[in-house]
Every structure is written in structure tokens, then in C-alpha cells.
Design an enzyme around this catalytic site. Structure first.
Site, PDB file in Angstrom:
ATOM      1  N   ASP A   1       4.901  -4.915   6.050  1.00 26.98           N
ATOM      2  CA  ASP A   1       5.337  -6.361   6.302  1.00 26.98           C
ATOM      3  C   ASP A   1       5.398  -7.485   5.355  1.00 26.98           C
ATOM      4  OD1 ASP A   1       2.683  -6.484   6.508  1.00 26.98           O
ATOM      5  OD2 ASP A   1       2.585  -7.864   8.213  1.00 26.98           O
TER       6      ASP A   1
ATOM      7  N   ARG B   1      -6.677  -3.406   8.771  1.00 26.83           N
ATOM      8  CA  ARG B   1      -7.224  -4.751   8.767  1.00 26.83           C
ATOM      9  C   ARG B   1      -6.931  -5.758   9.866  1.00 26.83           C
ATOM     10  NH1 ARG B   1      -6.687  -4.455   2.958  1.00 26.83           N
ATOM     11  NH2 ARG B   1      -4.348  -5.072   3.634  1.00 26.83           N
TER      12      ARG B   1
ATOM     13  N   GLY C   1       0.763  -1.236   0.124  1.00 27.14           N
ATOM     14  CA  GLY C   1       0.188  -0.036   0.093  1.00 27.14           C
ATOM     15  C   GLY C   1       0.812   1.226  -0.030  1.00 27.14           C
TER      16      GLY C   1
ATOM     17  N   THR D   1       4.303   2.237   5.416  1.00 26.54           N
ATOM     18  CA  THR D   1       2.915   1.770   5.790  1.00 26.54           C
ATOM     19  C   THR D   1       2.365   2.657   6.682  1.00 26.54           C
ATOM     20  OG1 THR D   1       1.546  -0.113   6.482  1.00 26.54           O
ATOM     21  CG2 THR D   1       3.769  -0.002   7.404  1.00 26.54           C
TER      22      THR D   1
ATOM     23  N   ALA E   1     -12.598  10.201  21.361  1.00 27.26           N
ATOM     24  CA  ALA E   1     -13.464   9.158  20.984  1.00 27.26           C
ATOM     25  C   ALA E   1     -14.075   8.442  22.343  1.00 27.26           C
ATOM     26  CB  ALA E   1     -12.985   8.104  20.253  1.00 27.26           C
TER      27      ALA E   1
ATOM     28  N   ARG F   1       0.484  -4.719  -5.542  1.00 24.98           N
ATOM     29  CA  ARG F   1       0.699  -6.069  -4.884  1.00 24.98           C
ATOM     30  C   ARG F   1       1.041  -6.921  -6.135  1.00 24.98           C
ATOM     31  NH1 ARG F   1      -0.984  -4.303   0.367  1.00 24.98           N
ATOM     32  NH2 ARG F   1      -2.653  -2.728  -0.017  1.00 24.98           N
ATOM     33  N   SER F   2       1.992  -7.972  -5.893  1.00 19.44           N
ATOM     34  CA  SER F   2       2.308  -8.852  -6.942  1.00 19.44           C
ATOM     35  C   SER F   2       2.204 -10.229  -6.627  1.00 19.44           C
ATOM     36  CB  SER F   2       4.081  -8.538  -7.187  1.00 19.44           C
ATOM     37  OG  SER F   2       4.656  -9.527  -7.983  1.00 19.44           O
TER      38      SER F   2
ATOM     39  N   ASP G   1       0.324   1.706   8.527  1.00 18.09           N
ATOM     40  CA  ASP G   1      -0.319   0.826   9.718  1.00 18.09           C
ATOM     41  C   ASP G   1       0.519   1.012  11.156  1.00 18.09           C
ATOM     42  OD1 ASP G   1      -2.711   0.036   8.332  1.00 18.09           O
ATOM     43  OD2 ASP G   1      -1.455  -1.729   7.490  1.00 18.09           O
TER      44      ASP G   1
ATOM     45  N   ASP H   1       2.573  -1.028  11.943  1.00 18.71           N
ATOM     46  CA  ASP H   1       2.593  -2.336  12.551  1.00 18.71           C
ATOM     47  C   ASP H   1       4.057  -3.202  12.356  1.00 18.71           C
ATOM     48  OD1 ASP H   1       2.553  -2.669   9.791  1.00 18.71           O
ATOM     49  OD2 ASP H   1       0.959  -4.079   9.857  1.00 18.71           O
TER      50      ASP H   1
END
Ligand code: ATP
Length: 322
Positions: free
Chosen positions: A103, A172, A11, A126, A187, A72-73, A128, A130
Site C-alpha cells: 500500500d 503491524r 517489504g 506484500t 490456534a 524504503r525510500s 500482508d 491488506d
């Protein structure tokens, strides 16, 4: 080392361009020839390489997305694809590769290193955040600021109508975007994939304050086990029909936009450090920044998920939003 390549994969994230710029200019400073590989591992397999000079990366530090494109491959998941990619790198005389991605990209690089003798160094790109071995990934700061600005706007209208909003954000498998932006917007609750979701608890909390005439914002990471924002909102609405409920899915707005100052600076530091790491003989490591210092983490250690900060954040969120 005379010639290196750089590519972006997985991404896209704001700050990838700043990282490419740093790689190209640091490489040229050290008298290296630098090529860009287009569309991630897809372009590596197809030999889609372009020469990069100082000018080719002018005025991109401020732009989101990636000038090298990304993909993406599925072909790279297969041994034949990786073999073809290695042949292309050898044919082009490339002696070092810098991979900017998440990752999946580094898992791919680790598998690739079983057949590819050319050293690869990664920069964590990324939204994310992560990856283990870095406090920041490229694009994360921009993404959470985008979410924060969007939800601030939602809060204005929610407050005017005393509405309950469920806002779905990206994530995700990783909940850090939801967690961080959720705290920043005050929030009332945050749902993330890493923790068990207790909808009854939320319903009880909302029931207890149903007479309090004010807005409520619930941030939902898209990968939450209770479903996306629409699904969760439906269940809550059934239990508490008196709430005026709305859902917003923020979607791809979270990937775009001009990178924040933090993303531009961190991306530049990482791209710079990646070239110097290759020149120092490092391979199969991800560059990171921890406690403001550049770090090198082997790919296999970088691609495990981070869990330990969540309980602290969630506990704080609950106390502050009471
Ligand atoms: P993001 O975190 O933004 O999703 P990412 O780098 O994790 O970025 P992925 O799509 O998961 O994005 O991975 C990028 C590419 O890496 C995949 O399209 C695939 O080509 C390659 N890749 C991922 N996992 C493997 C693997 N196990 N073996 C070989 N290649 C892989």
C-alpha cells in the site's frame, strides 16, 4: 509504447521474482524494451536502471526475495525526490512503469502521478494481503504456509510438555497472516490489530480449561493493541502462574523461502496482466485477482484496509477451538 520499467518496493515477498519474470517476458513478447529499476524508488531517483532480457529472469520463478532488490525510500516522500525520479524516467525514455509493492508503494505511485505523466500499473506484492481489489497479494500464501509449518512444529513440543505458547507473527496493521495461519494450526486464540483485544476473556477461557492437560497455542499479530507476544504472555502468566508458558517470535523467516504454487501462478498472472494493461492505455491502477478473474483497481481505492471478513473468521475459530 516502446520501453517499460519494472521495480519492487517496500517489504520483499516471495513471488516478486515470478512477477518480474512475467513482466519481462510478456514485454519482450510484445516487442517492448524492458528495464529493471534497482531498489525501488531509491533506484528510480538515482537512475539505477538495468536492461532485462529473457535470460536475465531465467530460473527465478522458484526463488523468494527479489532480484531487483527493494528499499524504503525516505527521499521519495519529498517532492524533490519525486521530481528527480521523473527526470530519470524521462531521460531513460521510459513510457510505462510497473510497480510491485504494497500500500505504501501505491500511495507513493498515486502521489507521483500528480507530476509524472508516465503511466504506472501496480502488482500487489506484500505478505500482508491488506489491499482492496484483490483476493491475494504476492507472497501472502507462502507466508501463511511458512507460519503454519513453523507452528505445527511448535505444537509438537508444546503438546509433549502441556505448554501454553504465544507465537508472534508479522502484521503491524493487518491481521490476516495471524488469522489465516491461526485457523490452519487450530490456534486456541488469535489476536489481531483490527479487533479489540480482551485479555480477561482469554484468561477466563484458559482458567476454565486449566485441568485439561494439552497444549495451547495463541497467535499474536505483532501490531496487536495489547502488545507483542512477550507482553501478552507476561500478563497471562501473572494471572495464571500454573501454566507453563513460552513465547516464540517467528520474525523474518516469514518473508523468505520458495514461493508456493499459488504465489507463483498468481504472480505470473499479475505480471502478465500488468504489461497488457499498460499497453491497453491503463494508468494508476493495481492489478488484482478476484474470483479467479483479473481486475484493475485505482490506486486510491486499493490502499484502504479490509475489515469485513474478520468477525466470521474469529467466530469460527472460537467455536472450533473450544
Ligand atoms: P509492505 O506492505 O511490504 O510494507 P509497502 O509498499 O507498503 O510494502 P512502504 O515502505 O510502506 O512499503 O512503502 C514503500 C515506499 O513507498 C516508501 O519507502 C516510500 O518511498 C513510498 N511511499 C509511501 N508512502 C508515500 C507517500 N505518501 N508519498 C510518497 N511516497 C510514498
Amino acid at each position: 509504447m516502446k520501453k517499460i520499467a519494472v521495480f519492487t518496493s517496500g517489504g520483499d515477498s516471495p513471488g516478486m521474482n515470478a512477477c518480474i519474470r512475467a513482466v519481462v517476458r510478456t514485454g519482450i513478447y510484445h516487442d517492448l524494451e524492458v528495464v529493471g529499476i534497482l531498489q525501488g524508488y531509491e533506484g528510480m531517483i538515482d537512475g539505477d536502471f538495468i536492461p532485462m532480457d529473457r535470460k536475465s529472469v531465467a530460473n527465478i520463478i522458484n526463488r523468494g526475495g527479489t532480484i531487483l532488490k527493494t528499499a524504503r525510500s525516505p527521499r521519495f516522500l519529498e517532492p524533490e525526490g519525486r521530481k528527480a525520479a521523473y527526470q530519470q524516467l524521462k531521460k531513460a525514455g521510459i513510457e510505462g512503469v510497473i510497480a510491485i509493492g504494497g500500500d505504501g508503494t501505491f500511495t507513493g505511485a498515486r502521489v507521483f502521478s500528480e507530476i509524472c505523466e508516465i503511466p504506472i500499473v501496480g502488482c500487489p506484492g506484500t505478505i500482508d494481503n491488506d489491499l482492496i481489489g484483490t483476493d491475494y497479494t504476492i507472497g501472502y500464501d507462502t507466508a501463511i504456509n511458512t507460519v503454519m509449518e513453523a507452528v505445527d512444529k511448535i505444537r509438537d513440543t508444546a503438546e509433549s510438555h502441556n505448554r501454553l505458547f504465544f507465537v508472534e507473527v508479522m502484521g503491524r496493521d493487518a491481521g490476516l497472516i495471524a488469522l489465516r495461519s491461526g485457523i490452519a494450526v487450530g490456534a486456541e486464540d488469535i489476536f489481531i490489530p483490527e479487533t479489540k483485544t480482551d485479555l480477561d476473556r482469554l484468561i477466563n477461557r484458559l482458567a476454565a480449561c486449566r485441568k485439561d492437560k494439552s497444549s495451547k497455542i495463541i497467535i499474536v499479530a505483532e501490531g496487536d493493541e495489547a502488545g507483542g507476544a512477550f507482553e501478552i504472555a507476561d500478563k497471562v502468566k501473572k494471572a495464571l502462574p500454573e501454566y507453563d508458558t513460552r513465547v516464540t517470535i517467528l520474525g523474518h523467516i516469514q518473508r523468505g523461502g520458495n514461493p508456493t504454487c499459488m504465489d507463483r501462478v498468481n504472480s505470473s498472472r499479475m505480471g502478465f496482466a500488468a504489461v497488457e494493461a499498460l499497453m491497453a492505455g491503463k494508468r494508476n491502477v493495481m492489478i488484482g485477482i478476484m474470483n479467479n478473474k483479473v481486475t484493475h483497481t485505482p490506486f486510491e481505492n486499493a490502499t484502504k484496509h479490509l475489515q469485513e471478513i474478520y468477525p466470521d473468521y474469529l467466530r469460527m475459530m472460537e467455536i472450533l477451538s473450544l
